[in-house]
Write a protein that holds these residues in place. Structure first.
Motif, PDB file in Angstrom:
ATOM      1  N   TYR A 139       8.478  23.395-130.494  1.00 59.92           N
ATOM      2  CA  TYR A 139       8.765  22.287-130.681  1.00 59.92           C
ATOM      3  C   TYR A 139       7.602  21.231-131.058  1.00 59.92           C
ATOM      4  CZ  TYR A 139       5.418  20.958-126.093  1.00 59.92           C
ATOM      5  OH  TYR A 139       4.753  20.110-125.789  1.00 59.92           O
ATOM      6  N   VAL A 154      11.409  24.703-114.113  1.00 61.49           N
ATOM      7  CA  VAL A 154      10.688  24.208-114.884  1.00 61.49           C
ATOM      8  C   VAL A 154       9.607  24.127-113.347  1.00 61.49           C
ATOM      9  CG1 VAL A 154       9.882  22.074-114.461  1.00 61.49           C
ATOM     10  CG2 VAL A 154      12.049  22.643-115.408  1.00 61.49           C
ATOM     11  N   ARG A 214       9.349  22.082-110.292  1.00 61.05           N
ATOM     12  CA  ARG A 214      10.890  21.568-109.504  1.00 61.05           C
ATOM     13  C   ARG A 214      11.991  22.550-109.629  1.00 61.05           C
ATOM     14  NH1 ARG A 214      10.189  16.712-107.886  1.00 61.05           N
ATOM     15  NH2 ARG A 214      10.152  15.411-109.975  1.00 61.05           N
ATOM     16  N   GLY A 263       1.437  18.040-121.873  1.00 57.77           N
ATOM     17  CA  GLY A 263       2.584  17.288-122.927  1.00 57.77           C
ATOM     18  C   GLY A 263       2.812  15.755-122.306  1.00 57.77           C
ATOM     19  N   LEU A 264       2.536  15.078-121.775  1.00 56.44           N
ATOM     20  CA  LEU A 264       2.320  13.450-122.037  1.00 56.44           C
ATOM     21  C   LEU A 264       2.540  12.681-122.567  1.00 56.44           C
ATOM     22  CD1 LEU A 264       4.019  12.362-119.007  1.00 56.44           C
ATOM     23  CD2 LEU A 264       1.675  11.431-119.272  1.00 56.44           C
ATOM     24  N   PRO A 265       3.092  12.228-123.528  1.00 53.54           N
ATOM     25  CA  PRO A 265       2.595  11.553-125.094  1.00 53.54           C
ATOM     26  C   PRO A 265       2.145   9.994-124.422  1.00 53.54           C
ATOM     27  CG  PRO A 265       4.521  11.098-124.779  1.00 53.54           C
ATOM     28  CD  PRO A 265       4.318  12.030-123.948  1.00 53.54           C
ATOM     29  N   ASN A 280       5.751  12.840-130.335  1.00 57.33           N
ATOM     30  CA  ASN A 280       6.388  14.669-129.248  1.00 57.33           C
ATOM     31  C   ASN A 280       8.058  14.641-129.194  1.00 57.33           C
ATOM     32  OD1 ASN A 280       3.971  15.601-128.577  1.00 57.33           O
ATOM     33  ND2 ASN A 280       4.231  14.759-126.427  1.00 57.33           N
ATOM     34  N   ASN A 325      -0.085  16.599-118.409  1.00 54.20           N
ATOM     35  CA  ASN A 325       1.707  16.527-117.298  1.00 54.20           C
ATOM     36  C   ASN A 325       1.409  16.276-116.132  1.00 54.20           C
ATOM     37  OD1 ASN A 325       4.420  16.165-116.490  1.00 54.20           O
ATOM     38  ND2 ASN A 325       5.219  17.294-118.178  1.00 54.20           N
ATOM     39  N   LEU A 356       3.843  16.806-113.433  1.00 50.14           N
ATOM     40  CA  LEU A 356       4.717  17.081-112.634  1.00 50.14           C
ATOM     41  C   LEU A 356       4.237  18.844-112.028  1.00 50.14           C
ATOM     42  CD1 LEU A 356       7.902  18.026-114.247  1.00 50.14           C
ATOM     43  CD2 LEU A 356       7.210  19.458-112.754  1.00 50.14           C
ATOM     44  N   GLN A 378       2.080  17.272-109.628  1.00 49.19           N
ATOM     45  CA  GLN A 378       3.040  16.202-108.004  1.00 49.19           C
ATOM     46  C   GLN A 378       3.588  17.042-107.118  1.00 49.19           C
ATOM     47  OE1 GLN A 378       5.394  14.307-110.883  1.00 49.19           O
ATOM     48  NE2 GLN A 378       4.124  12.227-110.870  1.00 49.19           N
ATOM     49  N   LEU A 410      16.444  18.505-111.436  1.00 48.87           N
ATOM     50  CA  LEU A 410      15.026  17.603-112.528  1.00 48.87           C
ATOM     51  C   LEU A 410      15.081  15.929-112.396  1.00 48.87           C
ATOM     52  CD1 LEU A 410      15.793  18.153-115.969  1.00 48.87           C
ATOM     53  CD2 LEU A 410      13.793  18.799-114.605  1.00 48.87           C
ATOM     54  N   GLY A 411      14.284  15.146-112.143  1.00 51.04           N
ATOM     55  CA  GLY A 411      13.936  13.843-111.670  1.00 51.04           C
ATOM     56  C   GLY A 411      13.406  13.551-110.046  1.00 51.04           C
ATOM     57  N   ARG A 412      13.242  12.727-109.733  1.00 54.15           N
ATOM     58  CA  ARG A 412      12.850  12.522-108.608  1.00 54.15           C
ATOM     59  C   ARG A 412      14.240  12.378-107.172  1.00 54.15           C
ATOM     60  NH1 ARG A 412       6.964  10.570-106.593  1.00 54.15           N
ATOM     61  NH2 ARG A 412       5.997  10.297-109.148  1.00 54.15           N
ATOM     62  N   THR A 453      11.051  16.609-118.741  1.00 53.17           N
ATOM     63  CA  THR A 453       9.849  16.918-118.094  1.00 53.17           C
ATOM     64  C   THR A 453       9.069  15.853-118.240  1.00 53.17           C
ATOM     65  OG1 THR A 453       9.728  18.079-119.450  1.00 53.17           O
ATOM     66  CG2 THR A 453      10.565  19.205-117.469  1.00 53.17           C
ATOM     67  N   GLY A 454       9.159  15.015-118.886  1.00 59.18           N
ATOM     68  CA  GLY A 454       7.989  14.053-119.120  1.00 59.18           C
ATOM     69  C   GLY A 454       6.827  14.330-120.330  1.00 59.18           C
ATOM     70  N   MET A 455       7.954  14.983-121.310  1.00 56.57           N
ATOM     71  CA  MET A 455       7.375  15.526-122.555  1.00 56.57           C
ATOM     72  C   MET A 455       6.860  14.390-123.938  1.00 56.57           C
ATOM     73  SD  MET A 455       6.788  16.955-125.489  1.00 56.57           S
ATOM     74  CE  MET A 455       8.494  18.476-125.797  1.00 56.57           C
ATOM     75  N   PHE A 503       9.144   6.415-117.043  1.00 55.82           N
ATOM     76  CA  PHE A 503       9.598   7.883-117.855  1.00 55.82           C
ATOM     77  C   PHE A 503      11.001   8.023-116.524  1.00 55.82           C
ATOM     78  CE2 PHE A 503       6.208   9.393-121.124  1.00 55.82           C
ATOM     79  CZ  PHE A 503       6.445   8.986-121.973  1.00 55.82           C
ATOM     80  N   VAL A 516      10.802  11.801-114.684  1.00 52.34           N
ATOM     81  CA  VAL A 516       9.705  11.773-113.825  1.00 52.34           C
ATOM     82  C   VAL A 516       9.345  11.195-113.169  1.00 52.34           C
ATOM     83  CG1 VAL A 516       8.614  14.362-115.128  1.00 52.34           C
ATOM     84  CG2 VAL A 516       7.979  11.869-115.798  1.00 52.34           C
TER      85      VAL A 516
END
Ligand SMILES: Cc1cc2nc3c(=O)[nH]c(=O)nc-3n(C[C@H](O)[C@H](O)[C@H](O)COP(=O)(O)OP(=O)(O)OC[C@H]3O[C@@H](n4cnc5c(N)ncnc54)[C@H](O)[C@@H]3O)c2cc1C
Ligand SMILES: Cc1cc2nc3c(=O)[nH]c(=O)nc-3n(C[C@H](O)[C@H](O)[C@H](O)COP(=O)(O)OP(=O)(O)OC[C@H]3O[C@@H](n4cnc5c(N)ncnc54)[C@H](O)[C@@H]3O)c2cc1C
Ligand code: SF4
Ligand code: SF4
Ligand code: FES
Lengths: 492, 285
Positions: free
Chosen positions: A201, A232, A235, A258-260, A277, A417, A419, A422, B90-92, B220-222, B236, B239
């Motif tokens: 990507y 994911v 998740r 991956g967190l811009p 990204n 990232n 995720l 968390q 996805l998402g909270r 996913t926050g990317m 975002f 996320v």
């Protein structure tokens, strides 16, 4: 021609003869033509060029180049095989340590790694004159692929153990291959609909054709690795559930960085401002450059500004040209010397028409009706070196000026990232959100390992691969100990 | 996996689909969404809220309004068809607790994402009022489902064909001005409707949650494509959200950003409509 000349010389060649052989330039698409298409820019050595370049190697006994390679490829040995006209042997030597030679041969920052230490480069007083190790590595790997000579590694008998790999970038691919080889069952989980991570990507087609990445993924599947896209972790399933509910004996996290990051300046959320990204994902993964067929749109902007000076910024700038921008302005706050991008990428970008502005930085993004119309920049000058040794970039007061611009691509790096953090209780991360591991990749949670950009911050393909190899070794060792200690292997 | 098990047309442009996705059904919570893609090479990735789930059947329910190319194509898929890619949840998840009196306001297709939240709020023991708004009677969805759930249901249509004649903000204002006033408002619908709902509740100091539907790619926050300004900070949606404090959201910016690709999207949808028309007339396959 050069090859014929070399053969006419008395054999074996003397070091002096070798130093006199000119460094072989890799053929490339003509710069103006290539800025209009997505095909690979560089074309690779011909058979003859590869042999000539291989003859430049002095076969140094202490092989300083090997010290510069993060995975310690046996460089003189593989080059000797190429000089002898035996690419099959060369690639076998490379594959002992590297899993992704066709990729690394293309994208490794060689001039800062193996080639920086090369005796030939040192003797000729220029790293550009070093033996072109990366290009030779690429040649051997391409030879293998195009000659159908890729044979999937032998897989040990089934152990009954099961390993989950999170993320299908270079770190994940490496772990999957090494762990599978030891006979463990491997499932590779990927959040996107396609595997490959940044290789797919992020890095554009014109620098790394996706068929090459696909060949590596095909090889994994031939070895029996299961690839589960659209999953994911955190998740769709939590890491702890993978272990307690789904029976995985170990988990490797290679989820990348991956967190811009954004500049946090005025106007950054205007329509027409993208993270690199987003811009690159739209173009590469979603194929937005194929305007006839792709459903994901990409803006057609005539004047584009790119903020940053790394590989990502170069990729974004060169992509913008290929998507039809007439002017692409790359804005970087230090000078070209400090630019983190590979020298070759900077050169290619300039040849294609990217305008590089150094010692400037964006102050705010200007807009009208919610859309970008321009950018206001400040001039900078270099001050004393900071803690990293790079000279500090300092603003020159009242030096504002404006450029009319229709799109801005922010390419100033990525953070980790959050995720996984968390959604995984007890997983330690540092202040930047990077997962904390020991040398072998163990995290704070039992049976959970990590490596690649999620541990290193933004790094390189080869470093991610090196981390993956170490973690895989630790996983294999742990699982073997469990087996020999008589801990019954779990079955799914 | 990802087969369409059931399909039903709720209004001219709105479809309810049940899709086989056992893992997502098991993990999902109110407020979460999926991203799906109909073609792995060239398709676009579109976010849709999980409107309901059935863990026994291993399915999730999606309610989709056909507004552009991908949603039109999704609405045309037959039962038994497979969605190429489906990822989530996805998402909270929505923060659900017993706060007392909750008013859930849904506009148009926003009633779909509202449904699981209303369910959760009721289950947690809240007194639940649901306000449903639609442009016209035919576009009203999930009325019966909401009636089965809520203590009170108020209906509004823009054209007066059903229920109160007018916008959802009118009954919302009455509720806020009344006693006892609501402890929480959840408003989901078109951005403009959410903006006005937030403006309505603000003077009464009623906490108001909205669910934002920005443009997304990865979820996913990317990529940062879904970002919005909330309380002066960049967030975002995929996320950090999709739910935010409605009094803090910069709706004008959200609306601008949603329009980023209007031109390209219209072209794609036109092509798609043309195709559908042509198909009806038997001109193409
Ligand atoms: C545009 C660009 C250009 C670059 N150019 C170069 C270069 O020229 N040379 C070089 O050496 N390096 C380059 N890099 C850096 C290099 O690509 C990275 O260092 C490397 O890819 C990191 O590998 P990784 O395996 O750690 O993670 P990634 O390649 O980032 O892969 C991580 C994968 O994990 C997936 N994932 C994340 N979270 C989850 C989850 N919760 N569940 C499931 N899957 C998940 C992601 O979707 C992704 O596919 C570049 C990077 C970019 C962005
Ligand atoms: C978290 C989240 C949950 C959502 N849940 C639902 C749902 O349950 N049901 C449902 O029908 N839709 C939902 N949406 C909106 C849905 O994703 C979009 O309608 C869809 O992506 C449009 O794709 P398209 O190709 O059909 O149309 P496009 O051709 O992309 O767009 C057509 C028109 O819709 C507008 N549009 C584009 N993207 C969005 C968007 N994300 N939100 C609103 N308008 C948009 C465009 O500006 C254009 O005018 C949700 C969006 C988000 C972010
Ligand atoms: S992997 Fe990279 S550093 Fe190692 S030899 Fe190849 S190009 Fe050089
Ligand atoms: S340092 Fe250079 S010349 Fe010496 S072995 Fe390595 S590649 Fe060959
Ligand atoms: S959709 Fe990409 S960051 Fe939210």
């Amino acid at each position: 021609m050069e090859w014929a000349r070399l053969q006419a010389l008395p054999q074996p060649l003397t070091p002096r003869d070798r130093l006199a052989i000119p460094c072989q330039e890799m053929p490339a698409q003509e710069s103006l033509a290539r800025a209009q298409n997505m095909q690979e820019v560089t074309l690779g050595y011909s058979d003859e060029q590869a042999r000539v370049e291989a003859e430049r190697c002095l076969q140094c006994r202490n092989a300083p180049c090997v010290q510069g390679c993060p995975v310690r490829i046996q460089i003189p040995q593989f080059i000797a095989a190429l000089a002898a006209g035996n690419p099959a042997r060369a690639i076998a030597i490379i594959r002992e340590t590297s899993l992704l030679p066709a990729v690394c041969g293309r994208v490794c920052p060689q001039e800062m790694q193996c080639q920086a230490h090369c005796t030939v480069g040192k003797s000729l007083k220029s790293v550009d004159q070093a033996v072109a190790i990366g290009r030779l590595e690429r040649y051997a790997a391409d030879w293998e692929r195009t000659h159908g000579a890729v044979s999937p590694p032998v897989v040990a008998p089934a152990t009954g153990k099961k390993v989950a790999v999170v993320g299908s970038g270079p770190a994940g691919i490496t772990v999957a291959a090494d762990v599978r080889r030891a006979g463990h069952e491997v499932v590779l989980f990927e959040a996107f609909h396609k595997a490959g991570g940044v290789l797919v990507y992020g890095i554009p087609e014109f620098r790394l054709p996706k068929t090459i990445v696909q060949a590596e993924l095909d090889a994994l599947q031939q070895m029996g690795v299961t690839i589960r896209t659209n999953f994911v972790v955190g998740r769709t399933r939590k890491i702890t559930d993978l272990i307690t509910k789904d029976g995985f004996d170990a988990v490797f996290v290679g989820s990348g960085a991956g967190l811009p990051k954004f500049m946090e300046i005025e106007g950054e959320n205007l329509v027409g401002v993208y993270s690199a990204n987003e811009y690159l994902t739209r173009s590469n993964l979603m194929k937005a450059y194929d305007r006839e067929r792709a459903e994901t749109p990409i803006p057609s902007a005539r004047r584009v500004a790119v903020l940053g000076g790394g590989n990502v910024a170069m990729d974004a700038a060169r992509t913008a040209l290929r998507l039809g921008a007439q002017e692409v302005h790359l804005i970087y706050r230090r000078t070209e010397v400090e630019m983190p991008a590979r020298a070759e990428e900077v050169r290619h970008a300039k040849e294609e028409g990217v305008r590089i502005h150094v010692l400037q930085n964006a102050k705010r993004i200007l807009g009208a009706n919610g859309h970008v119309t321009g950018i206001e920049c400040l001039r900078h000058e270099l001050g004393d070196p900071d803690s990293s040794g790079r000279r500090r970039s300092m603003v020159i007061p009242d030096s504002e000026f404006q450029l009319p611009i229709e799109a801005v691509i922010v390419a100033i790096g990525n953070q980790s990232n959050p995720l996984i953090k968390q959604t995984t209780e007890g997983l330690d991360v540092d202040q930047w959100g990077r997962i904390v591991t020991d040398q072998q990749g163990h995290t704070s949670l039992p049976n959970v390992f990590a490596g690649g950009d999620i541990v290193l911050g933004t790094a390189t393909v080869i470093l991610a691969m090196g981390e993956g190899r170490r973690a895989a070794a630790a996983i294999n060792e742990m699982l073997q100990q469990e087996n020999s200690a008589g801990v019954p292997a779990r079955h799914s | 996996m990802n087969q369409i098990l059931f399909k039903e047309q709720l209004s001219p442009d709105v479809y309810r689909l049940r899709v086989r996705a056992p893992l997502i059904a098991e993990e999902r919570q109110p407020g979460q969404f999926v991203i799906l893609q109909l073609d792995t090479e060239y398709g676009e990735r579109i976010p849709l809220t999980i409107a309901d789930a059935d863990t026994e059947e291993g399915s999730i329910t999606l309610i989709v309004q056909a507004v552009g190319k991908s949603t039109i194509l999704l609405g045309q898929m037959p039962v038994g068809g497979r969605i190429a890619n489906l990822v989530g949840p996805l998402g909270r998840p929505t923060h659900i607790e017993k706060v007392g009196r909750v008013v859930c306001v849904g506009g148009g297709i926003g009633v779909a994402p509202l449904y699981p939240i209303a369910q959760g709020m009721k289950k947690a023991g809240n007194h639940l009022t649901v306000v449903i708004g639609a442009r016209t009677k035919d576009l009203m969805i999930l009325e019966q489902e909401m009636r089965a759930l809520a203590d009170e249901v108020l209906i509004c249509t823009d054209d007066g064909t059903y229920g109160h004649h007018g916008l959802v903000t009118a009954p919302l204002k009455e509720l806020c001005a009344g006693a006892p006033k609501p402890d929480l408002v959840v408003a989901i619908g078109p951005p403009l409707m959410m903006k006005f709902c937030a403006e309505t509740t603000k003077p009464y100091g009623v906490p108001t949650v909205v669910s934002l539907n920005s443009i997304m790619i990865d979820g996913t926050g990317m990529c940062g494509g879904c970002r919005v300004t909330v309380g002066g900070k960049t967030k975002f949606v995929c996320v950090d959200g999709p739910e935010f404090d409605g009094h803090q959201v910069d709706f004008d910016q959200l609306i601008q950003r949603l329009g980023s690709y209007r031109k390209q999207e219209t072209i794609a949808a036109d092509g798609c409509h043309l195709h559908t028309e042509a198909k009806k007339k038997g001109l193409v396959e």
